[in-house]
Every structure is written in structure tokens, then in C-alpha cells.
Design an enzyme around this catalytic site. Sequence first.
Site, short mmCIF file in Angstrom:
data_model
loop_
_atom_site.label_atom_id
_atom_site.label_comp_id
_atom_site.label_asym_id
_atom_site.label_seq_id
_atom_site.Cartn_x
_atom_site.Cartn_y
_atom_site.Cartn_z
N TYR A 32 0.83 -1.21 0.00
CA TYR A 32 0.00 0.00 0.00
C TYR A 32 0.87 1.26 0.00
CZ TYR A 32 -3.17 3.64 1.61
OH TYR A 32 -3.87 4.81 1.73
N GLU A 33 1.96 1.23 0.76
CA GLU A 33 2.84 2.40 0.85
C GLU A 33 3.86 2.45 -0.29
OE1 GLU A 33 4.47 2.56 4.83
OE2 GLU A 33 2.57 3.34 5.62
N GLY A 104 -13.36 1.97 6.14
CA GLY A 104 -14.67 2.59 6.24
C GLY A 104 -15.64 1.83 7.12
N GLY A 106 -14.99 1.11 10.34
CA GLY A 106 -14.71 1.41 11.75
C GLY A 106 -13.53 0.65 12.33
N GLY A 108 -10.21 1.06 11.77
CA GLY A 108 -9.17 1.99 12.21
C GLY A 108 -9.55 2.67 13.51
N LYS A 136 -3.21 11.15 1.79
CA LYS A 136 -4.29 12.08 2.14
C LYS A 136 -5.47 11.40 2.82
CE LYS A 136 -6.15 16.32 1.46
NZ LYS A 136 -6.61 16.77 2.76
N TYR A 142 -7.12 10.94 10.38
CA TYR A 142 -6.50 11.30 11.65
C TYR A 142 -6.97 12.67 12.13
CZ TYR A 142 -3.25 7.50 10.49
OH TYR A 142 -2.70 6.29 10.17
#
Length: 174
Positions: A32-33, A104, A106, A108, A136, A142
Site C-alpha cells: 500500500y505504501e 470505512g 470502523g 481503524g 491524504k 487522523y
Amino acid sequence: MAPVPKNRIFIREAVEADIPTIIQLILDLATYEKEADSAKATPELLRVNLFEKKHASALLAFTGSPEAEGDAIGLALYFFNFSTWTGRPGLYLEDLFVSEKSRGAGVGKALFGELAAVAQANNCARMDWAVLKWNKPSIDFYEKSLGAVPMSEWQGMRLEEDGIERLKRFRISN
């Protein structure tokens, strides 16, 4: 994997038997990164550093329930630091990852909720983490969902193994 209903998520502390799951989530995060080749963690390194020496800890999010565990869908890897200013420990979140199909739902927020409980149980004055500037969606999460404040006055610094080795030349004792 289909999106996960919020009432079908549970989180627990990782145990040694979870090492293959942790490795897979680390590889998913690295992909992902856009740094898949940078992921060097091995099962043996995790065994020693998470479960033997306890340099860090991990929380895992799963579908299902504790009685009927489903798929691993999230990881929070953290350790404790210390603030000279507050005189208290802090919790440093090294990595947080939620699988793409579970974002999306919940997961995280739930991981952060568990991290907050860990931080409070250890009298932590604060929680810190870093986020890639291009990420982003995470920055928005966050700031908007968690109320986190960017640390724009700080510049992150790092030495890798060769840099650490070079530092030894400054030692004044053998």
C-alpha cells in the site's frame, strides 16, 4: 472479502502464533505504501523482537468474534517511548494498517480505541505516529475523525544500520 459489518469486528493482542498473519499484514502495508521491497521483517525477527525481547507489541483486528475468529483485517504495531517534558511514557504507533476491503467499517477507529486503552493503562501522556505526506485519506482520517494535530514544527530524522555503525566513532569509552 466483502466489507465487514461494524458489529462483526474484534481486536486482540497478538500472540506468537499470529506471526504469519502479522507478516502478511506488514507485506500488505508495504505494498500500500509503495515500498514492498523495503519490508524485511521475518518470522524469526518478529518472534524475537515482539515476543521474546518485547521491543514492541501488536494489536490485530479480525472479522468474526473471539469464539469464531475470521479473517485478519487490521494491525496496529506500537511501542512505548518517554517524554522528558511530561516525565511520562508515551505510546508510539509504528504502523497501522486496515485491509482495503475493510476500510470505512470502523476498524481503524476501533484499533485507535484499543490503543487509547493501552495508553491510559500505562499512564501515557500522549500518542504519536507518522504518516506519509502523500497519504491524504489517512491524514484526513487522523485529523477529522480522531482530532489529531499535525506536528509540522518537527522534522523526522533517521539513521539506518550503516549510520548507526558510523556513530560509534564518536564514543569516548570502549
